[in-house]
Design a protein around this motif. Structure first.
Motif, PDB file in Angstrom:
ATOM      1  N   THR A 169       0.835  -1.195   0.000  1.00  0.00           N
ATOM      2  CA  THR A 169       0.000   0.000   0.000  1.00  0.00           C
ATOM      3  C   THR A 169       0.875   1.252   0.000  1.00  0.00           C
ATOM      4  O   THR A 169       2.088   1.191   0.219  1.00  0.00           O
ATOM      5  CB  THR A 169      -0.911   0.013   1.232  1.00  0.00           C
ATOM      6  N   ALA A 170       0.242   2.395  -0.238  1.00  0.00           N
ATOM      7  CA  ALA A 170       0.979   3.660  -0.249  1.00  0.00           C
ATOM      8  C   ALA A 170       1.585   3.959   1.120  1.00  0.00           C
ATOM      9  O   ALA A 170       2.706   4.474   1.219  1.00  0.00           O
ATOM     10  CB  ALA A 170       0.048   4.796  -0.681  1.00  0.00           C
ATOM     11  N   ASN A 171       0.868   3.616   2.201  1.00  0.00           N
ATOM     12  CA  ASN A 171       1.399   3.842   3.548  1.00  0.00           C
ATOM     13  C   ASN A 171       2.609   2.958   3.831  1.00  0.00           C
ATOM     14  O   ASN A 171       3.572   3.389   4.481  1.00  0.00           O
ATOM     15  CB  ASN A 171       0.306   3.578   4.588  1.00  0.00           C
ATOM     16  N   GLU A 172       2.578   1.712   3.344  1.00  0.00           N
ATOM     17  CA  GLU A 172       3.716   0.810   3.547  1.00  0.00           C
ATOM     18  C   GLU A 172       4.935   1.290   2.766  1.00  0.00           C
ATOM     19  O   GLU A 172       6.066   1.241   3.282  1.00  0.00           O
ATOM     20  CB  GLU A 172       3.338  -0.606   3.121  1.00  0.00           C
ATOM     21  N   LEU A 173       4.724   1.746   1.552  1.00  0.00           N
ATOM     22  CA  LEU A 173       5.842   2.262   0.761  1.00  0.00           C
ATOM     23  C   LEU A 173       6.427   3.517   1.407  1.00  0.00           C
ATOM     24  O   LEU A 173       7.654   3.700   1.409  1.00  0.00           O
ATOM     25  CB  LEU A 173       5.374   2.564  -0.661  1.00  0.00           C
ATOM     26  N   LYS A 174       5.572   4.366   1.963  1.00  0.00           N
ATOM     27  CA  LYS A 174       6.047   5.570   2.640  1.00  0.00           C
ATOM     28  C   LYS A 174       6.868   5.194   3.869  1.00  0.00           C
ATOM     29  O   LYS A 174       7.917   5.795   4.153  1.00  0.00           O
ATOM     30  CB  LYS A 174       4.875   6.465   3.033  1.00  0.00           C
ATOM     31  N   LEU A 175       6.417   4.183   4.620  1.00  0.00           N
ATOM     32  CA  LEU A 175       7.155   3.718   5.789  1.00  0.00           C
ATOM     33  C   LEU A 175       8.523   3.183   5.395  1.00  0.00           C
ATOM     34  O   LEU A 175       9.527   3.461   6.060  1.00  0.00           O
ATOM     35  CB  LEU A 175       6.351   2.632   6.513  1.00  0.00           C
ATOM     36  N   ILE A 176       8.581   2.433   4.314  1.00  0.00           N
ATOM     37  CA  ILE A 176       9.856   1.874   3.852  1.00  0.00           C
ATOM     38  C   ILE A 176      10.812   2.997   3.455  1.00  0.00           C
ATOM     39  O   ILE A 176      11.998   2.981   3.820  1.00  0.00           O
ATOM     40  CB  ILE A 176       9.610   0.909   2.674  1.00  0.00           C
ATOM     41  N   HIS A 177      10.322   3.987   2.722  1.00  0.00           N
ATOM     42  CA  HIS A 177      11.181   5.096   2.300  1.00  0.00           C
ATOM     43  C   HIS A 177      11.649   5.914   3.498  1.00  0.00           C
ATOM     44  O   HIS A 177      12.830   6.316   3.559  1.00  0.00           O
ATOM     45  CB  HIS A 177      10.426   5.984   1.308  1.00  0.00           C
ATOM     46  N   ASP A 178      10.761   6.156   4.447  1.00  0.00           N
ATOM     47  CA  ASP A 178      11.149   6.925   5.625  1.00  0.00           C
ATOM     48  C   ASP A 178      12.190   6.180   6.458  1.00  0.00           C
ATOM     49  O   ASP A 178      13.180   6.764   6.915  1.00  0.00           O
ATOM     50  CB  ASP A 178       9.915   7.224   6.492  1.00  0.00           C
ATOM     51  N   MET A 179      12.009   4.874   6.624  1.00  0.00           N
ATOM     52  CA  MET A 179      12.958   4.088   7.406  1.00  0.00           C
ATOM     53  C   MET A 179      14.289   3.944   6.690  1.00  0.00           C
ATOM     54  O   MET A 179      15.348   3.881   7.324  1.00  0.00           O
ATOM     55  CB  MET A 179      12.362   2.704   7.694  1.00  0.00           C
ATOM     56  N   ARG A 180      14.247   3.907   5.365  1.00  0.00           N
ATOM     57  CA  ARG A 180      15.511   3.806   4.628  1.00  0.00           C
ATOM     58  C   ARG A 180      16.316   5.082   4.763  1.00  0.00           C
ATOM     59  O   ARG A 180      17.552   5.052   4.817  1.00  0.00           O
ATOM     60  CB  ARG A 180      15.235   3.477   3.169  1.00  0.00           C
ATOM     61  N   ARG A 181      15.660   6.225   4.814  1.00  0.00           N
ATOM     62  CA  ARG A 181      16.378   7.486   5.014  1.00  0.00           C
ATOM     63  C   ARG A 181      17.048   7.530   6.386  1.00  0.00           C
ATOM     64  O   ARG A 181      18.141   8.082   6.533  1.00  0.00           O
ATOM     65  CB  ARG A 181      15.425   8.666   4.860  1.00  0.00           C
TER      66      ARG A 181
END
Length: 221
Positions: free
Chosen positions: A66-78
């Motif tokens: 989902t869009a929320n999961e992708l956002k979480l992944i990008h935020d955690m990768r940063r």
């Protein structure tokens, strides 16, 4: 630019023949049904690129992130740019991520979020230090003597060969011992001191085996 395939050339030839002699004759000549030819005639716009087979990969999936999961992944990768796959997956799980580690890996590959391994620093060889006089530095090595090299009474025993080479004169001395221990090393050093025709300069150098340093210091005293 994508290359032109043999299938595209074949479809172009099929369409040209159908436009000239009709769909029925083209179907007989190229062994295709009329619906197949009509489909490519509708798609053909005058360029051979229009005859390329389109991808059948689905644009979406019911189990996709989902869009929320992708956002979480990008935020955690940063926040964790160098974290490995397992560590990164565990950190996501602590924040409510419920996907499998294989699913996370596919997303990281697709989103180009896999951390790049830093290159190993370039090895710079140290300049060899030339010795100026005999005894300045002596190399000592120990190796196991293979049983195939032993004959006679020694064939049933186990030996370790100790070798000492002076780097300046290349003078060499070797001896064999039945055990590889600090005692054998101490005895070998005593023999080396007596056997070498010149004085050896002993300098305590830290080694992986601390016993070797203690042996050198003991003999030096």
């Amino acid at each position: 630019m994508a290359s032109i395939t043999q299938d595209m050339k074949y479809r172009l030839s099929l369409i040209k023949y159908a436009q000239r002699f009709g769909v029925t004759k083209a179907a007989i000549r190229y062994h295709h049904n009329r619906q197949y030819i009509y489909r490519w005639l509708r798609r053909y716009d005058g360029s051979i690129e229009s005859l390329r087979e389109l991808s059948r990969k689905p644009h979406s999936h019911k189990n996709q992130h989902t869009a929320n999961e992708l956002k979480l992944i990008h935020d955690m990768r940063r926040r964790n740019p160098n974290a490995g796959l397992v560590v990164f997956w565990v950190k996501l799980r602590q924040r409510g991520y419920s996907r499998s580690i294989t699913g996370l890996y596919r997303v990281l590959i697709k989103q180009s979020l896999i951390p790049k391994k830093p290159q190993n620093p370039k090895y710079i060889a140290k300049k060899y230090e030339q010795m100026e006089y005999p005894g300045q530095r002596v190399q000592i090595d120990v190796k196991f003597v293979p049983s195939s090299c032993l004959v006679g009474e020694a064939s049933d025993k186990k030996f370790y060969q100790y070798t000492a080479i002076d780097e300046f004169s290349r003078f060499r001395y070797l001896a064999a011992f039945e055990e590889h221990s600090s005692y054998s090393a101490s005895e070998f050093l005593k023999q080396v001191i007596k056997a070498f025709p010149f004085k050896i300069v002993f300098r305590p150098i830290m080694d992986r085996n601390l016993q070797n340093v203690l042996v050198l210091l003991k003999i030096q005293r």
